[in-house]
Each structure stands twice: as C-alpha cells, then as structure tokens.
Motif scaffolding. Structure first.
Motif, PDB file in Angstrom:
ATOM      1  N   HIS A 113       0.832  -1.205   0.000  1.00 18.10           N
ATOM      2  CA  HIS A 113       0.000   0.000   0.000  1.00 18.10           C
ATOM      3  C   HIS A 113       0.864   1.252   0.000  1.00 18.10           C
ATOM      4  O   HIS A 113       0.669   2.158  -0.809  1.00 18.10           O
ATOM      5  CB  HIS A 113      -0.942  -0.015   1.211  1.00 18.10           C
ATOM      6  N   ARG A 114       1.836   1.325   0.909  1.00 21.43           N
ATOM      7  CA  ARG A 114       2.636   2.546   1.055  1.00 21.43           C
ATOM      8  C   ARG A 114       3.421   2.878  -0.213  1.00 21.43           C
ATOM      9  O   ARG A 114       3.551   4.033  -0.600  1.00 21.43           O
ATOM     10  CB  ARG A 114       3.612   2.380   2.239  1.00 21.43           C
ATOM     11  N   ALA A 115       3.953   1.824  -0.876  1.00 22.14           N
ATOM     12  CA  ALA A 115       4.831   2.078  -2.028  1.00 22.14           C
ATOM     13  C   ALA A 115       4.050   2.334  -3.312  1.00 22.14           C
ATOM     14  O   ALA A 115       4.502   3.124  -4.150  1.00 22.14           O
ATOM     15  CB  ALA A 115       5.776   0.890  -2.220  1.00 22.14           C
ATOM     16  N   PHE A 116       2.883   1.690  -3.456  1.00 22.19           N
ATOM     17  CA  PHE A 116       2.245   1.751  -4.776  1.00 22.19           C
ATOM     18  C   PHE A 116       0.825   2.319  -4.771  1.00 22.19           C
ATOM     19  O   PHE A 116       0.357   2.789  -5.790  1.00 22.19           O
ATOM     20  CB  PHE A 116       2.236   0.342  -5.403  1.00 22.19           C
ATOM     21  N   VAL A 117       0.118   2.268  -3.634  1.00 24.86           N
ATOM     22  CA  VAL A 117      -1.258   2.776  -3.605  1.00 24.86           C
ATOM     23  C   VAL A 117      -1.275   4.210  -3.051  1.00 24.86           C
ATOM     24  O   VAL A 117      -1.833   5.113  -3.676  1.00 24.86           O
ATOM     25  CB  VAL A 117      -2.180   1.847  -2.767  1.00 24.86           C
ATOM     26  N   PHE A 118      -0.654   4.408  -1.898  1.00 25.06           N
ATOM     27  CA  PHE A 118      -0.634   5.741  -1.286  1.00 25.06           C
ATOM     28  C   PHE A 118      -0.120   6.831  -2.249  1.00 25.06           C
ATOM     29  O   PHE A 118      -0.774   7.879  -2.406  1.00 25.06           O
ATOM     30  CB  PHE A 118       0.194   5.699   0.012  1.00 25.06           C
ATOM     31  N   PRO A 119       1.009   6.606  -2.940  1.00 28.49           N
ATOM     32  CA  PRO A 119       1.498   7.683  -3.830  1.00 28.49           C
ATOM     33  C   PRO A 119       0.522   7.986  -4.968  1.00 28.49           C
ATOM     34  O   PRO A 119       0.405   9.129  -5.393  1.00 28.49           O
ATOM     35  CB  PRO A 119       2.821   7.122  -4.388  1.00 28.49           C
ATOM     36  N   ILE A 120      -0.187   6.962  -5.438  1.00 28.00           N
ATOM     37  CA  ILE A 120      -1.133   7.206  -6.533  1.00 28.00           C
ATOM     38  C   ILE A 120      -2.334   8.010  -6.026  1.00 28.00           C
ATOM     39  O   ILE A 120      -2.875   8.863  -6.720  1.00 28.00           O
ATOM     40  CB  ILE A 120      -1.586   5.857  -7.148  1.00 28.00           C
ATOM     41  N   ARG A 121      -2.711   7.773  -4.769  1.00 27.97           N
ATOM     42  CA  ARG A 121      -3.876   8.470  -4.214  1.00 27.97           C
ATOM     43  C   ARG A 121      -3.553   9.896  -3.750  1.00 27.97           C
ATOM     44  O   ARG A 121      -4.460  10.699  -3.520  1.00 27.97           O
ATOM     45  CB  ARG A 121      -4.441   7.674  -3.032  1.00 27.97           C
ATOM     46  N   MET A 122      -2.263  10.216  -3.587  1.00 29.95           N
ATOM     47  CA  MET A 122      -1.892  11.572  -3.137  1.00 29.95           C
ATOM     48  C   MET A 122      -2.408  12.619  -4.105  1.00 29.95           C
ATOM     49  O   MET A 122      -2.358  12.424  -5.315  1.00 29.95           O
ATOM     50  CB  MET A 122      -0.360  11.714  -3.110  1.00 29.95           C
ATOM     51  N   LYS A 123      -2.863  13.752  -3.528  1.00 31.37           N
ATOM     52  CA  LYS A 123      -3.191  14.895  -4.390  1.00 31.37           C
ATOM     53  C   LYS A 123      -2.042  15.872  -4.193  1.00 31.37           C
ATOM     54  O   LYS A 123      -1.970  16.545  -3.172  1.00 31.37           O
ATOM     55  CB  LYS A 123      -4.520  15.491  -3.980  1.00 31.37           C
ATOM     56  N   GLU A 124      -1.144  15.899  -5.136  1.00 31.96           N
ATOM     57  CA  GLU A 124       0.131  16.574  -4.886  1.00 31.96           C
ATOM     58  C   GLU A 124       0.473  17.594  -5.960  1.00 31.96           C
ATOM     59  O   GLU A 124       1.638  17.789  -6.267  1.00 31.96           O
ATOM     60  CB  GLU A 124       1.240  15.538  -4.749  1.00 31.96           C
ATOM     61  N   ARG A 125      -0.564  18.244  -6.474  1.00 38.37           N
ATOM     62  CA  ARG A 125      -0.360  19.158  -7.591  1.00 38.37           C
ATOM     63  C   ARG A 125       0.901  20.027  -7.435  1.00 38.37           C
ATOM     64  O   ARG A 125       0.980  20.880  -6.548  1.00 38.37           O
ATOM     65  CB  ARG A 125      -1.572  20.068  -7.704  1.00 38.37           C
ATOM     66  N   GLY A 126       1.855  19.788  -8.298  1.00 39.74           N
ATOM     67  CA  GLY A 126       3.072  20.612  -8.326  1.00 39.74           C
ATOM     68  C   GLY A 126       4.016  20.368  -7.157  1.00 39.74           C
ATOM     69  O   GLY A 126       5.077  20.992  -7.093  1.00 39.74           O
ATOM     70  N   LYS A 127       3.659  19.481  -6.212  1.00 36.96           N
ATOM     71  CA  LYS A 127       4.507  19.292  -5.034  1.00 36.96           C
ATOM     72  C   LYS A 127       5.771  18.526  -5.421  1.00 36.96           C
ATOM     73  O   LYS A 127       5.718  17.569  -6.186  1.00 36.96           O
ATOM     74  CB  LYS A 127       3.761  18.496  -3.963  1.00 36.96           C
ATOM     75  N   ARG A 128       6.898  18.932  -4.821  1.00 40.58           N
ATOM     76  CA  ARG A 128       8.157  18.273  -5.106  1.00 40.58           C
ATOM     77  C   ARG A 128       8.882  17.931  -3.817  1.00 40.58           C
ATOM     78  O   ARG A 128       8.517  18.446  -2.749  1.00 40.58           O
ATOM     79  CB  ARG A 128       9.033  19.162  -6.001  1.00 40.58           C
ATOM     80  N   MET A 129       9.867  17.064  -3.933  1.00 38.00           N
ATOM     81  CA  MET A 129      10.666  16.674  -2.761  1.00 38.00           C
ATOM     82  C   MET A 129      12.146  16.743  -3.153  1.00 38.00           C
ATOM     83  O   MET A 129      12.498  16.349  -4.272  1.00 38.00           O
ATOM     84  CB  MET A 129      10.303  15.229  -2.353  1.00 38.00           C
TER      85      MET A 129
END
Ligand code: NDP
Length: 252
Positions: free
Chosen positions: A89-105
């Motif tokens: 879930h953490r590696a493949f589902v959570f990142p897809i569900r994130m709403k991260e418009r323009g967010k970077r790391m």
C-alpha cells in the motif's frame, strides 16, 4: 561472527542512527510536504519520490525473503504477509492516491529514505526468513498475538488517518484544511501514531533486533515531525481545536 550476530550489530547501528535522526529532526523539519522549502538542492515530483523511497521496502524485502532458508515455513510467511500488507500500500497505492499538484521533494530526502528502506528491508527480511527461529508454536505465543493485534490497530488508525487527509483536498489541488474525524478528535497526527503502533507491534511479534530497530527509528522520525506539524496547524489556523494534542491523546 554469525549471520545473526551481524544483523544484531547492524540493528544497533540503525538504532544509534535513529537517535541522531531524532536530535536533528528536533531542530530541523525534513523539507517535504508542508515543510518543503528552497535550499535543499534538486527536487523531483512528490509522487515519484514516494514510490522511489518506499519500493525497496516492498520489492527489496521480498527479494531478500525468498533467498532465506525458512522462506516456506508458516510463521515467516505470516510475517511476510503482515509486512507486505503495509508496504504494498505505502509504495504503490498511497502515492497514486496523493493529491500533490506541483509538489516536489528534494532528491536528498528521497535518497535518504531510499537508503534507509534498503537497509531496513534487508535486516528485517533476513531475520524473518533466515536468521530468526520461529516454529509454529510461536503463533500462540502472547508476544506474537499482542504484537499482531497492535500492528492491526496501528494499521487501521494509519489507514483511516491518511484517508481523511487525502479526502480533504479537491482533486488537483494542494490546499491544507483542518482534518476532523476518528483520532483527529484528540491528536493532530494519528497517521504517525498509527505508524508507530504498527512497527511497535512488529517488534513485539517478531521479538527481533531488526524489528526493534525499525520501531525505534520510526518513533525517532515521526515524533518530532508530529510536534512540528501540530505547531504548524496552530499557527496556520486560528480556529484550530485547542484540546488537540500532537501525537498521543491527552499526553503529548
Ligand atoms: P502527512 O500527514 O504530512 O501527509 C500525508 C498526505 O496528506 C500528503 O499527501 C499531504 O500533502 C496531505 N495532507 C497532510 N495534511 C493535510 C491537510 N491538513 N490538508 C490537506 N492535505 C493534507 O504525512 P507524511 O507525508 O509525512 O507521511 C505519509 C505517510 O507515510 C504517513 O502514513 C506516515 O505515517 C508514513 N511515514 C512513515 C515513516 C516511517 O518512518 N515509518 C516516515 C514518513 C512517513 P502534502 O504532501 O502536500 O503536505
């Protein structure tokens, strides 16, 4: 030194790193999410960063696990299922569900997360499928039963808390709002509380040095962030519920 001995030494090294991490994060919030800021070098999109950081915990763990002598035994297989219930879930589902418009790391944060997860996955997978000794009687041992129950409670808390956050944002937005519902009634970061309970449960259920090292590191990483996040909510929203604590209901 046997293989088990070297895993124990490496686990102690990981715990020492956890203490150092705690001290650093007490003063400096890791620059991602709401604490993202300039000055940390090149960046990559948040979604990709999460997948990159977390995939060793799913794929790397499995790769090391299948090389272990005990890979087909019952208890190690149960541990494999428990671990992967979180990390797929953490590696493949959570990142897809994130709403991260323009967010970077920053790459440096993603790189450190990747490195930590490689080491942590290696230590825990090696212990579970090779160095540790678990016969089927372990399934009724009180440490296993209590540990799995704690993991399950933490998992439910973490999943619910993350789902509340992800539902707060309209699609294609990066706004922040005050979360309500579930344990948000009492704390600002129930997702971190759930995560800490999960890996505390894992440490108890596996009764292992790598498990303990991961639990210590998770606390060291997330407790300071919970305090910073709590402070941020209070400073950002004048109507933030005053009775809410940061991480532990009624305590902290
Ligand atoms: P956050 O709570 O900071 O954010 C989770 C997601 O929700 C992000 O997409 C974030 O967006 C969004 N979000 C957060 N607050 C709000 C809000 N008030 N309104 C709207 N959207 C919001 O968690 P982390 O990103 O730090 O961690 C994510 C998961 O990973 C957690 O479950 C955590 O427990 C786990 N984790 C585990 C670690 C460990 O050591 N085992 C280490 C780090 C994380 P944005 O990114 O834009 O802020």
């Amino acid at each position: 030194m046997t293989g088990a001995d070297s895993l124990v030494v490496a686990s102690w090294a990981l715990m020492a790193t956890g203490l150092l991490t705690f001290a650093i994060l007490w003063w400096v919030s890791a620059p991602y999410g709401r604490f993202m800021r300039d000055g940390w070098g090149p960046t990559l999109p948040s979604r990709r960063a999460w997948m990159l950081m977390e995939s060793p915990s799913a794929i790397g763990f499995l790769a090391i696990y299948v090389l272990g002598r005990n890979r087909l035994e019952m208890v190690p297989l149960v541990f494999l299922a428990v671990w992967q219930s979180h990390y797929l879930h953490r590696a493949f589902v959570f990142p897809i569900r994130m709403k991260e418009r323009g967010k970077r790391m920053p790459w440096v944060i993603a790189g450190m997360g990747f490195f930590f997860n490689c080491v942590n996955a290696y230590l825990n997978a090696r212990w579970i499928s090779d160095a540790g000794r678990y016969d089927t009687s372990w399934l009724s041992d009180p440490r296993f039963v209590a540990g799995v129950a704690l993991f399950a409670a933490g998992y439910a808390i973490n999943q619910h808390a993350d789902a509340v956050l992800l539902a707060l944002r309209p699609t294609d937005s990066a706004v922040y709002r005050i979360p309500f519902g579930g344990l948000y009634r009492w704390v600002s970061c129930p997702n971190y509380l759930g995560e800490i309970l999960e890996w505390g449960g894992w440490a108890l259920a596996t009764w292992s040095w790598p498990g303990l090292a991961f639990a210590v590191f998770t606390f060291a990483n997330l407790a300071p962030r919970a305090l910073s996040t709590h402070r941020w909510y209070r400073e950002t929203f004048p109507d933030y519920p005053p009775e809410r604590k940061a991480l532990i209901p009624f305590v902290l």
